[in-house]
Design an enzyme around this catalytic site. Structure first.
Site, mmCIF file in Angstrom:
data_model
loop_
_atom_site.group_PDB
_atom_site.id
_atom_site.type_symbol
_atom_site.label_atom_id
_atom_site.label_comp_id
_atom_site.label_asym_id
_atom_site.label_seq_id
_atom_site.Cartn_x
_atom_site.Cartn_y
_atom_site.Cartn_z
ATOM 1 N N CYS A 113 63.614 37.815 7.487
ATOM 2 C CA CYS A 113 64.628 39.151 7.774
ATOM 3 C C CYS A 113 64.237 40.315 7.001
ATOM 4 C CB CYS A 113 66.191 38.967 7.332
ATOM 5 S SG CYS A 113 66.917 37.722 8.310
ATOM 6 N N LYS A 166 44.686 28.225 8.492
ATOM 7 C CA LYS A 166 44.603 29.281 9.420
ATOM 8 C C LYS A 166 44.365 28.783 10.950
ATOM 9 C CE LYS A 166 45.594 31.820 7.457
ATOM 10 N NZ LYS A 166 45.871 31.936 6.013
ATOM 11 N N LYS A 208 56.319 36.007 7.420
ATOM 12 C CA LYS A 208 55.000 35.930 6.297
ATOM 13 C C LYS A 208 55.686 35.920 4.658
ATOM 14 C CE LYS A 208 51.577 39.023 4.878
ATOM 15 N NZ LYS A 208 50.674 37.870 4.903
ATOM 16 N N ASN A 240 70.353 39.553 4.623
ATOM 17 C CA ASN A 240 68.762 38.670 4.375
ATOM 18 C C ASN A 240 69.185 37.853 3.740
ATOM 19 O OD1 ASN A 240 66.214 38.218 3.996
ATOM 20 N ND2 ASN A 240 65.492 40.196 3.455
ATOM 21 N N GLY A 241 68.734 36.569 3.909
ATOM 22 C CA GLY A 241 69.037 35.457 3.262
ATOM 23 C C GLY A 241 69.916 34.400 3.936
ATOM 24 N N GLU A 273 47.829 27.826 12.355
ATOM 25 C CA GLU A 273 48.595 28.979 12.237
ATOM 26 C C GLU A 273 48.041 29.860 13.434
ATOM 27 O OE1 GLU A 273 50.168 30.588 7.991
ATOM 28 O OE2 GLU A 273 48.020 30.897 8.443
ATOM 29 N N GLU A 302 42.748 25.453 3.393
ATOM 30 C CA GLU A 302 43.145 26.772 3.884
ATOM 31 C C GLU A 302 42.474 27.094 5.151
ATOM 32 O OE1 GLU A 302 45.131 28.776 3.269
ATOM 33 O OE2 GLU A 302 44.673 30.586 4.221
ATOM 34 N N ARG A 359 57.082 40.804 8.271
ATOM 35 C CA ARG A 359 57.854 39.855 7.674
ATOM 36 C C ARG A 359 58.032 38.675 8.550
ATOM 37 N NH1 ARG A 359 60.091 41.348 2.815
ATOM 38 N NH2 ARG A 359 61.971 40.050 2.971
ATOM 39 N N HIS A 399 37.872 6.119 3.896
ATOM 40 C CA HIS A 399 39.154 5.471 3.705
ATOM 41 C C HIS A 399 40.179 5.350 4.874
ATOM 42 C CE1 HIS A 399 37.952 4.305 -0.319
ATOM 43 N NE2 HIS A 399 37.559 5.523 -0.582
ATOM 44 N N TRP A 406 65.330 37.160 11.465
ATOM 45 C CA TRP A 406 64.213 35.684 11.614
ATOM 46 C C TRP A 406 65.433 34.451 11.669
ATOM 47 C CZ3 TRP A 406 62.936 31.105 9.398
ATOM 48 C CH2 TRP A 406 61.505 30.630 9.681
HETATM 49 C C1 G6P Z 1 54.859 31.909 4.138
HETATM 50 C C2 G6P Z 1 53.638 32.656 4.812
HETATM 51 C C3 G6P Z 1 52.215 32.060 4.207
HETATM 52 C C4 G6P Z 1 52.356 32.412 2.742
HETATM 53 C C5 G6P Z 1 53.452 31.591 1.924
HETATM 54 C C6 G6P Z 1 53.641 32.094 0.788
HETATM 55 O O1 G6P Z 1 54.563 30.599 4.492
HETATM 56 O O2 G6P Z 1 53.626 32.321 6.163
HETATM 57 O O3 G6P Z 1 51.214 32.934 4.842
HETATM 58 O O4 G6P Z 1 51.186 31.884 2.224
HETATM 59 O O5 G6P Z 1 54.693 32.186 2.845
HETATM 60 O O6 G6P Z 1 53.990 33.499 0.610
HETATM 61 P P1 G6P Z 1 53.637 34.106 -0.853
HETATM 62 O O7 G6P Z 1 54.312 35.496 -0.603
HETATM 63 O O8 G6P Z 1 54.360 33.495 -1.799
HETATM 64 O O9 G6P Z 1 52.116 34.166 -1.211
#
Ligand code: G6P
Length: 588
Positions: A2, A470, A583, A95-96, A473, A466, A28, A489, A69
């Site tokens: 949010c 990606k 995000k 928000n929260g 996602e 990573e 966000r 293994h 959200w």
């Molecule tokens: C969310 C996002 C990720 C991000 C993570 C940590 O899950 O989708 O892309 O890496 O939060 O966020 P930060 O703001 O702590 O890097």
């Protein structure tokens, strides 16, 4: 997650100002949104889906808005914020998560209050109503209600007389001021109003911002006393938040890797050395992050072990609770975070701080909670990262970790030289159209795979993790990153024709171990996409990457990010806003 926004001023139409703010906050992640303004009473427009214009809102000089959200209750217009009070005297956005919302709701229902939404937020609205019914002024009613909430919450309230009250305990709350305070903005981040303000103010947890009868003030929520909050000059006025000539923010941000590498090298050497001294003195060093930042934290720990000789431990934010009681005054926690607000990580840092540990952070978003509670606060200065999938920030985080480890080793200048060279190498890769279209071709092939495995070892292990993140996602494909040596293994049972395996190999001491795994999967008919400085017989498809010595892993990130990008494009997914993820995750 949010976002909240508020505007009061004579220069702009409030609905337009709030709309622009919400569009700038949309990175966000959200599923519905709403705006409320004052014009002979309060008017609210709410929608499910993309932030756009609401025809229904009248001209006004004051308004608030929200991107939701969903956590409590379905994605519907009714559940979207802002929410009206029963008598329509105020609206509220949140928000929260109000963790005690159900308890509050039951008590309020018994007292005769009725509820129309499924949200936890409505309990806050009714609670403010209850306080107002006791004839408290709005500021005191919001304060009294807010004090009863548990969990991490930030709220903004707009009264029908145009007063705004916003309170913070968790999720970010920042305020921006135009010249002579003719405009005041409230928001979840500074970038959302940066082009319009001269000064900014970041509220601390436990503070509230009040705009009443044309005057702005900050109060301590616990005591109710006015606080002298320090404003800062807005240095982000010219920060661009647009795609430029790129089709997606993700591609633009991948192209910003050389820029973010240079930003990391511009940081004061003394600052790196100061933290390096603290690392050497610490009893234990923990690197902590969530999601992509979790992979970055693990890579930072790797660099600290390899170059710094420090037995650093990496933790995932959501899985750190068993370490809490082990953390003590002589320990140091290192947190890379784009937002500096990730609740899973913040909670661990707060507990660690209470237990006397020192905190270091590397954050991109100005004014974050993590920065504020850090003893060693570093900023990425990478500019806004809008695509929900993190790319340039990951590069910046691991580059920062590399330099830090070099500072511990006592070879910081050499580390800086290497990173500057790496920036040039990546620039060359990204400029090479043939190279990028080769990656696109591979991505098209990979887009047809149901299962993708990624192999790597040593410096490349977190890089392939990573890469996996990606692909999951962006392409919504099943991907699985495996330490190359561990393949035999278990996951070897799955190797057969039709399976795609991406192997990331560098000219280092573990090269042959990864190559052995590659031979094993090739022998079983899997198709191997090799990312390496030289081609190998077992590669079905080859993506060359230059050997960059100690920073090779940083270079290897780029083709993996581009593969995921082109897969998402090929599969026609919403590249900058993949489904279901946010995000900035400010709730646990
Ligand atoms: C969310 C996002 C990720 C991000 C993570 C940590 O899950 O989708 O892309 O890496 O939060 O966020 P930060 O703001 O702590 O890097």
């Amino acid at each position: 997650m949010c976002g909240i926004f508020g505007y009061t001023g004579v220069k702009r139409d409030a609905a337009d100002a709030v709309l622009e703010g919400l569009q700038r906050l949309d990175y966000r992640g959200y599923d519905s949104w709403g705006i409320g303004v004052v014009h002979d009473g309060l008017h609210v427009g709410k929608k499910v889906g993309i932030v756009g214009k609401t025809q229904s809102l009248p001209k006004s000089s004051v308004g608030i808005g929200h991107t939701r959200w969903a956590t409590h209750g379905a994605v519907t217009e009714i559940n979207a914020h802002p929410h009206f009070s029963s008598d329509k005297s105020f609206i509220l956005a949140h928000n929260g998560i109000a963790e005690n919302a159900d308890v509050l709701k039951s008590a309020l229902i018994k007292e005769g209050y009725s509820f129309i939404t499924e949200t936890d937020t409505e309990s806050i609205v009714r609670l403010v109503e209850k306080k107002l019914s006791k004839r408290l002024p709005l500021k005191d009613a919001v304060r009294a209600a807010f004090k009863e909430l548990t969990g991490r919450n930030t709220i903004i309230v707009l009264a029908k007389n145009g007063d705004i009250v916003a309170a913070r305990n968790g999720s970010p709350l920042v305020v921006g001021f135009g010249a002579r305070d003719a405009e005041v903005y409230f928001s979840s981040d500074i970038f959302s109003f940066a082009p319009h303000v001269k000064e900014t103010l970041v509220l601390d947890n436990g503070q509230m911002a009040v705009y009443q009868a044309g005057a702005f003030a900050v109060y301590d929520i616990a005591s109710g006393k006015a606080v002298r909050a320090k404003r800062e000059k807005n240095l982000l006025k010219d920060v661009a938040v647009d795609k430029g000539s790129y089709p997606h923010f993700m591609l633009k941000e991948i192209h910003e890797a050389p820029f973010v590498l240079r930003q990391v090298t511009h940081e004061s050497e003394n600052k790196y050395r100061e933290l390096a001294r603290a690392i050497k003195k610490a009893r234990a060093v923990y690197c902590i992050g969530s999601g992509t930042a979790g992979a970055a934290a693990a890579q930072i720990a790797y660099y600290l072990r390899v170059y710094g000789g420090i037995p650093a431990i990496s933790l995932i934010g959501a899985e750190a609770s068993d370490y809490r009681d082990l953390i003590g005054p002589k320990d140091l926690l290192i947190a890379p975070s784009q937002s500096g607000e990730t609740a899973d990580v913040l909670e661990v840092l707060e507990i660690a701080k209470q237990r006397g540990a020192k905190i270091a952070s590397f954050v991109n978003m100005p004014g974050s909670m993590m920065t504020r509670l850090s003893d060693y606060a570093f900023m990425a200065h990478a500019g806004p990262e809008i695509c929900v999938m993190s790319t340039k920030i990951f590069v910046s985080q691991i580059a920062w970790g590399y330099l830090l480890a070099k500072a511990v080793e006592g070879t910081l200048p050499a580390g800086k030289r290497n990173l500057k060279q790496t920036a040039l190498t990546i620039e060359k890769m990204l400029r090479d159209k043939k190279y990028v279209s080769l990656i696109e071709d591979h991505a098209k092939r990979l887009s047809k795979s149901k299962d993708i495995f990624l192999l790597g070892k040593g410096q490349n292990l977190q890089i392939i993790k990573e890469g996996m993140v990606k692909m999951i996602e962006g392409a919504y494909v099943h991907a699985h990153a495996i330490a190359a040596g561990d393949l035999k293994h278990y996951a070897i049972t799955l190797m057969e024709p039709g399976v795609s395996v991406i192997a990331t190999i560098s000219n280092d001491t573990v090269k042959n171990d990864t190559l052995n795994a590659v031979h094993e999967v090739h022998a079983r008919g899997a198709s191997v996409f090799g990312i390496a400085p030289e081609p190998e017989k077992s590669f079905s498809h080859y993506l060359p990457v230059p050997d960059s010595g100690e920073t090779t892993a940083i270079v290897n990130v780029i083709p993996l990010q581009l593969l995921a990008y082109f897969m998402a494009v090929t599969l026609k997914h919403n590249v900058d806003k993949p489904r279901n993820i946010a995000k900035s995750v400010t709730v646990r």
